[in-house]
Design a protein around this motif. Structure first.
Motif, PDB file in Angstrom:
ATOM      1  N   ASP A 142       0.839  -1.192   0.000  1.00 40.66           N
ATOM      2  CA  ASP A 142       0.000   0.000   0.000  1.00 40.66           C
ATOM      3  C   ASP A 142       0.884   1.256   0.000  1.00 40.66           C
ATOM      4  N   THR A 143       1.895   1.258   0.861  1.00 41.21           N
ATOM      5  CA  THR A 143       2.812   2.398   0.951  1.00 41.21           C
ATOM      6  C   THR A 143       3.602   2.567  -0.335  1.00 41.21           C
ATOM      7  N   LEU A 144       4.021   1.453  -0.911  1.00 45.56           N
ATOM      8  CA  LEU A 144       4.763   1.492  -2.164  1.00 45.56           C
ATOM      9  C   LEU A 144       3.915   2.086  -3.285  1.00 45.56           C
ATOM     10  N   LEU A 175      10.920  -5.513  -2.184  1.00 36.81           N
ATOM     11  CA  LEU A 175      10.399  -4.697  -3.285  1.00 36.81           C
ATOM     12  C   LEU A 175      10.250  -3.236  -2.865  1.00 36.81           C
ATOM     13  N   SER A 176       9.804  -3.023  -1.633  1.00 34.57           N
ATOM     14  CA  SER A 176       9.700  -1.651  -1.121  1.00 34.57           C
ATOM     15  C   SER A 176      11.069  -0.995  -1.087  1.00 34.57           C
ATOM     16  N   TYR A 177      12.088  -1.753  -0.686  1.00 35.62           N
ATOM     17  CA  TYR A 177      13.448  -1.218  -0.638  1.00 35.62           C
ATOM     18  C   TYR A 177      13.934  -0.836  -2.038  1.00 35.62           C
ATOM     19  N   HIS A 178      13.717  -1.710  -3.009  1.00 36.25           N
ATOM     20  CA  HIS A 178      14.223  -1.457  -4.357  1.00 36.25           C
ATOM     21  C   HIS A 178      13.528  -0.281  -5.027  1.00 36.25           C
ATOM     22  N   ASN A 179      12.367   0.106  -4.535  1.00 33.31           N
ATOM     23  CA  ASN A 179      11.676   1.261  -5.097  1.00 33.31           C
ATOM     24  C   ASN A 179      12.046   2.567  -4.406  1.00 33.31           C
ATOM     25  N   LEU A 180      12.948   2.511  -3.449  1.00 32.12           N
ATOM     26  CA  LEU A 180      13.422   3.741  -2.813  1.00 32.12           C
ATOM     27  C   LEU A 180      14.384   4.472  -3.751  1.00 32.12           C
ATOM     28  N   PRO A 181      14.392   5.802  -3.734  1.00 32.87           N
ATOM     29  CA  PRO A 181      15.428   6.541  -4.470  1.00 32.87           C
ATOM     30  C   PRO A 181      16.787   6.291  -3.827  1.00 32.87           C
ATOM     31  N   ASN A 235       7.295   7.994   6.544  1.00 33.90           N
ATOM     32  CA  ASN A 235       6.034   7.948   5.810  1.00 33.90           C
ATOM     33  C   ASN A 235       5.907   6.675   4.973  1.00 33.90           C
ATOM     34  N   ARG A 236       7.041   6.130   4.573  1.00 38.41           N
ATOM     35  CA  ARG A 236       7.033   4.875   3.818  1.00 38.41           C
ATOM     36  C   ARG A 236       6.983   3.661   4.753  1.00 38.41           C
TER      37      ARG A 236
END
Length: 389
Positions: A102-104, A141-147, A203-204
């Motif tokens: 959801d956060t992603l 997956l959430s980690y890999h979508n971080l800038p 927030n993430r």
């Protein structure tokens, strides 16, 4: 005799439970004990097992919709049911899994195309997963979508032990000293930008804020949940981000960063053969202060954090004057008897924290500050010097 309820959270090893149970009275009519674990073998040995059921579709929607869609019914109609069906199928309606994805998705700013790409990416990653309740894949997956800049800041949390309350301001200043915070706008505050990074991670839901009272002041700390810490440590190992000496053994293989968390004989033997000349960052925790090498061993050290280590009868701070690349020197609550004059030679120092040391007088701090500012002026450097005492 009073009746009471005890909750023991997150037991991973049955030997830990055996030690705890020895301290409990043998009177089941007077107390109840609840334990939590992600290890089924431990649960079966502790007592009666109650396995938490996944959320129903209705509760999954209640958890999923508000953060992503708010009250926008049109968006929910277009994409909500499609995604929530995916959630319940792929995430087994586990709250942490739902919140993570959801956060992603929410980070994509309601851009339906970007959200769809995330959806497809997650689907592809988990299509062949045999264990749908393995949240590590979802958190990854959430980690890999971080800038990139947030990835470095998140990986830095691996220098801290598990269940450690990390002071927000301390963390941001460490990020600055490590070079993770880079301003693109002239005159922009590095600390303010670092706080923005911190709040982005919050927030993430990558970190959890905790508020404590300290000397009549509310201080914000952060924690990382167990699953999140497992991910961070795993990625840190992949990236050779830090070498950690903890109560198990040294882990990872970075030559740039060291974290001394616990003292063991094997650690001492390993350290004697380690080349410290490339180490840029060293964080030492109280139970490992005896592992601290001589400062002459270091050549390019930028960060030295000894917070809460007892230094009153030690000579650890000898030869500080040689650490000309130092940006951060953390001596909070270290029981130092006096402040070394050698600190005045550290021309690139950005943060000096000597809070909570009764032995360091106001006059000593002022002398060191004057020497530092004079050194900075002589070498035409313009770091933003902060002294906390």
């Amino acid at each position: 005799m009073c009746r009471y309820l005890i909750v023991v959270d997150d037991i991973w090893d049955i030997t830990i439970w055996e030690k705890i149970s020895c301290a409990l009275p043998d009177n089941t009519f007077r107390y109840r004990i609840i334990t939590t674990t992600r290890n089924n073998a431990v649960a079966e040995q502790v007592g009666i097992v109650y396995e938490l059921k996944p959320l129903c579709l209705h509760d999954s929607r209640r958890l999923f919709y508000p953060r992503l869609f708010g009250n926008d019914d049109n968006v929910i109609c277009l994409t909500g049911d499609l995604i929530i069906l995916y959630q319940t199928k792929k995430c087994a309606s586990v709250p942490l899994a739902i919140i993570s994805i959801d956060t992603l998705l929410a980070s994509k700013g309601r851009n339906k195309w970007e959200m769809y790409k995330v959806y497809r990416s997650v689907t592809a990653e988990l299509e062949n997963s045999l264990d749908l309740q393995d949240l590590g894949m979802i958190l990854s997956l959430s980690y890999h979508n971080l800038p990139p800049h947030l990835k470095f800041c998140l990986l830095h949390l691996s220098v801290f032990p598990g269940d450690y309350d990390i002071d927000k301001d301390r963390l941001v200043r460490l990020w600055i000293a490590e070079g993770f915070i880079q301003c693109e706008i002239p005159g922009e505050s590095l600390f303010d930008l670092g706080e923005t990074y911190y709040h982005e991670l919050k927030n993430r839901l990558m970190i959890q804020p905790v508020y404590r009272r300290w000397d009549n002041e509310t201080i914000e700390y952060c924690l990382v949940n167990d699953m999140g810490l497992d991910l961070i440590c795993s990625k840190s190992k992949e990236e050779d981000f830090v070498t950690v000496y903890n109560d198990v053994y040294q882990t990872y293989s970075s030559e740039k960063r060291l974290s001394f968390q616990n003292s063991m004989v094997d650690h001492a033997r390993h350290l004697t053969s380690m080349n410290m000349q490339q180490v840029r960052s060293l964080v030492v925790f109280p139970f490992a202060v005896n592992l601290m090498p001589a400062l002459l061993s270091f050549r390019v050290l930028r960060v030295l954090d000894l917070q809460d280590c007892h230094l009153s009868h030690r000579y650890i701070l000898k030869d500080l004057r040689n650490l000309i690349h130092m940006r951060y020197l953390g001596l909070r609550r270290t029981h130092i008897a006096q402040l070394s004059k050698e600190i005045g030679n550290l021309q690139l120092l950005q943060t000096l924290d000597v809070t909570g040391n009764g032995g360091a007088s106001e006059q000593e701090v002022e002398k060191v500050e004057a020497a530092l500012r004079n050194e900075i002026a002589m070498h035409h450097n313009h770091p933003s010097l902060e002294i906390h005492w």
